[in-house]
Motif scaffolding. Sequence first.
Motif, PDB file in Angstrom:
ATOM      1  N   GLU A  94      10.577 -11.304   1.737  1.00  0.00           N
ATOM      2  CA  GLU A  94      10.145  -9.932   1.967  1.00  0.00           C
ATOM      3  C   GLU A  94      11.076  -8.904   1.335  1.00  0.00           C
ATOM      4  O   GLU A  94      10.694  -7.766   1.083  1.00  0.00           O
ATOM      5  CB  GLU A  94      10.000  -9.638   3.473  1.00  0.00           C
ATOM      6  N   GLY A  95      12.334  -9.295   1.063  1.00  0.00           N
ATOM      7  CA  GLY A  95      13.290  -8.328   0.537  1.00  0.00           C
ATOM      8  C   GLY A  95      13.742  -7.362   1.623  1.00  0.00           C
ATOM      9  O   GLY A  95      13.369  -7.483   2.785  1.00  0.00           O
ATOM     10  N   THR A  96      14.531  -6.389   1.233  1.00  0.00           N
ATOM     11  CA  THR A  96      15.040  -5.391   2.178  1.00  0.00           C
ATOM     12  C   THR A  96      14.182  -4.141   2.114  1.00  0.00           C
ATOM     13  O   THR A  96      13.912  -3.616   1.033  1.00  0.00           O
ATOM     14  CB  THR A  96      16.500  -5.025   1.829  1.00  0.00           C
ATOM     15  N   MET A  97      13.748  -3.658   3.281  1.00  0.00           N
ATOM     16  CA  MET A  97      12.895  -2.472   3.322  1.00  0.00           C
ATOM     17  C   MET A  97      13.679  -1.234   2.895  1.00  0.00           C
ATOM     18  O   MET A  97      14.788  -0.988   3.371  1.00  0.00           O
ATOM     19  CB  MET A  97      12.325  -2.271   4.731  1.00  0.00           C
ATOM     20  N   ALA A  98      13.093  -0.464   1.989  1.00  0.00           N
ATOM     21  CA  ALA A  98      13.680   0.788   1.528  1.00  0.00           C
ATOM     22  C   ALA A  98      12.663   1.490   0.636  1.00  0.00           C
ATOM     23  O   ALA A  98      11.891   0.827  -0.055  1.00  0.00           O
ATOM     24  CB  ALA A  98      14.972   0.538   0.743  1.00  0.00           C
ATOM     25  N   PRO A  99      12.638   2.818   0.630  1.00  0.00           N
ATOM     26  CA  PRO A  99      11.729   3.520  -0.277  1.00  0.00           C
ATOM     27  C   PRO A  99      12.106   3.271  -1.737  1.00  0.00           C
ATOM     28  O   PRO A  99      13.210   2.791  -2.037  1.00  0.00           O
ATOM     29  CB  PRO A  99      11.913   4.999   0.104  1.00  0.00           C
ATOM     30  N   VAL A 100      11.216   3.621  -2.631  1.00  0.00           N
ATOM     31  CA  VAL A 100      11.417   3.355  -4.059  1.00  0.00           C
ATOM     32  C   VAL A 100      12.775   3.874  -4.539  1.00  0.00           C
ATOM     33  O   VAL A 100      13.498   3.182  -5.261  1.00  0.00           O
ATOM     34  CB  VAL A 100      10.283   3.998  -4.892  1.00  0.00           C
ATOM     35  N   THR A 101      13.119   5.086  -4.125  1.00  0.00           N
ATOM     36  CA  THR A 101      14.356   5.696  -4.616  1.00  0.00           C
ATOM     37  C   THR A 101      15.609   5.032  -4.067  1.00  0.00           C
ATOM     38  O   THR A 101      16.704   5.253  -4.586  1.00  0.00           O
ATOM     39  CB  THR A 101      14.394   7.188  -4.266  1.00  0.00           C
ATOM     40  N   GLU A 102      15.458   4.208  -3.026  1.00  0.00           N
ATOM     41  CA  GLU A 102      16.619   3.553  -2.415  1.00  0.00           C
ATOM     42  C   GLU A 102      16.572   2.027  -2.526  1.00  0.00           C
ATOM     43  O   GLU A 102      17.493   1.343  -2.072  1.00  0.00           O
ATOM     44  CB  GLU A 102      16.737   3.969  -0.943  1.00  0.00           C
ATOM     45  N   CYS A 103      15.524   1.509  -3.114  1.00  0.00           N
ATOM     46  CA  CYS A 103      15.419   0.061  -3.306  1.00  0.00           C
ATOM     47  C   CYS A 103      16.479  -0.374  -4.312  1.00  0.00           C
ATOM     48  O   CYS A 103      16.531   0.132  -5.436  1.00  0.00           O
ATOM     49  CB  CYS A 103      14.021  -0.288  -3.822  1.00  0.00           C
ATOM     50  N   THR A 104      17.329  -1.309  -3.912  1.00  0.00           N
ATOM     51  CA  THR A 104      18.400  -1.738  -4.812  1.00  0.00           C
ATOM     52  C   THR A 104      17.838  -2.591  -5.945  1.00  0.00           C
ATOM     53  O   THR A 104      16.798  -3.245  -5.804  1.00  0.00           O
ATOM     54  CB  THR A 104      19.467  -2.548  -4.064  1.00  0.00           C
ATOM     55  N   LEU A 105      18.534  -2.603  -7.048  1.00  0.00           N
ATOM     56  CA  LEU A 105      18.122  -3.442  -8.174  1.00  0.00           C
ATOM     57  C   LEU A 105      18.161  -4.918  -7.776  1.00  0.00           C
ATOM     58  O   LEU A 105      17.336  -5.710  -8.236  1.00  0.00           O
ATOM     59  CB  LEU A 105      19.022  -3.185  -9.379  1.00  0.00           C
ATOM     60  N   GLU A 106      19.112  -5.274  -6.920  1.00  0.00           N
ATOM     61  CA  GLU A 106      19.209  -6.659  -6.455  1.00  0.00           C
ATOM     62  C   GLU A 106      17.961  -7.060  -5.672  1.00  0.00           C
ATOM     63  O   GLU A 106      17.393  -8.135  -5.885  1.00  0.00           O
ATOM     64  CB  GLU A 106      20.453  -6.834  -5.572  1.00  0.00           C
ATOM     65  N   THR A 107      17.520  -6.185  -4.763  1.00  0.00           N
ATOM     66  CA  THR A 107      16.304  -6.458  -3.995  1.00  0.00           C
ATOM     67  C   THR A 107      15.097  -6.560  -4.919  1.00  0.00           C
ATOM     68  O   THR A 107      14.274  -7.473  -4.789  1.00  0.00           O
ATOM     69  CB  THR A 107      16.056  -5.355  -2.947  1.00  0.00           C
ATOM     70  N   TRP A 108      14.984  -5.621  -5.851  1.00  0.00           N
ATOM     71  CA  TRP A 108      13.857  -5.644  -6.792  1.00  0.00           C
ATOM     72  C   TRP A 108      13.842  -6.947  -7.591  1.00  0.00           C
ATOM     73  O   TRP A 108      12.836  -7.651  -7.635  1.00  0.00           O
ATOM     74  CB  TRP A 108      13.921  -4.450  -7.732  1.00  0.00           C
ATOM     75  N   ASP A 109      14.971  -7.259  -8.223  1.00  0.00           N
ATOM     76  CA  ASP A 109      15.032  -8.420  -9.107  1.00  0.00           C
ATOM     77  C   ASP A 109      14.774  -9.727  -8.356  1.00  0.00           C
ATOM     78  O   ASP A 109      14.035 -10.597  -8.839  1.00  0.00           O
ATOM     79  CB  ASP A 109      16.393  -8.497  -9.808  1.00  0.00           C
ATOM     80  N   ARG A 110      15.375  -9.883  -7.184  1.00  0.00           N
ATOM     81  CA  ARG A 110      15.221 -11.127  -6.429  1.00  0.00           C
ATOM     82  C   ARG A 110      13.791 -11.286  -5.901  1.00  0.00           C
ATOM     83  O   ARG A 110      13.220 -12.377  -5.947  1.00  0.00           O
ATOM     84  CB  ARG A 110      16.227 -11.168  -5.267  1.00  0.00           C
ATOM     85  N   THR A 111      13.212 -10.205  -5.405  1.00  0.00           N
ATOM     86  CA  THR A 111      11.847 -10.275  -4.851  1.00  0.00           C
ATOM     87  C   THR A 111      10.836 -10.605  -5.938  1.00  0.00           C
ATOM     88  O   THR A 111       9.952 -11.452  -5.748  1.00  0.00           O
ATOM     89  CB  THR A 111      11.479  -8.952  -4.157  1.00  0.00           C
TER      90      THR A 111
END
Length: 251
Positions: A94-111
């Motif tokens: 599921e990754g870590t919940m956060a809005p687009v502007t706060e979504c980390t690159l790590e969360t994006w890449d891994r998800t």
Amino acid sequence: MGEFVGKVAIVTGASSGIGRASALAFAAAGANVVAADVDVAGGEETVRLIDAAGGTAVFQGADVSRVEEVDALVQRAVSEYGGLDVAFNNAGIEGTMAPVTECTLETWDRTIAVNLSGVFYAMRAEIPAMLDRGAGAIVNCASIAGLVGFPALPAYVASKHGVVGMTKSAALECATQGIRINALCPGVIDTPMVQRVTTDEEVKHAFEQAEPVHRFGRPEEMADVTLWLCSERASFVTGQAIAADGGWTAQ
């Protein structure tokens, strides 16, 4: 039931939740199951449960974000049981919940790596193995988040929308080759993933009330849909995103 006697099935994300329920169901229906997961202890427990119920299964450790491990998984099915007939590409995070502007690159890449690239790697290896058998069926686990948006989950929603689109494309490519490919889009299901975000009773109640049926789905209910999609009973169904969601997306 015996609907899958003599068939070989791969289930990723088989250590718990929908994956475990589906691996157990395939085995109960007679399939030889290759259960895969990064969670070795959970995956081996799934195989023990299958063995205890009189089924046949082996465990294969696999991180679906690593193409070489996905290739090895499919090769294991072929070497262990002689081929591949059905696959449930279910592994996801599921990754870590956060809005687009706060979504980390790590969360994006891994998800994206697990949820979207993992399904691509799986189909890339599974389809040739199924062509060797002359037929096959694949179910990719998407989500209602592959059909509608959810705030604060940009990577998850993007990955699941991607799974739905990729499923449609692959289904069209394989439509005359005897391989059917569909996506399962679960609603809120009582799994470890959902339990991680509903530890608070108020949050849990809110999720239940958001479901028109006012309850969570059960992993076994998702397994039933998956097995149907992989069976001859769904012989005219391909390229579809099937919402098993208690009515969520009908709202």
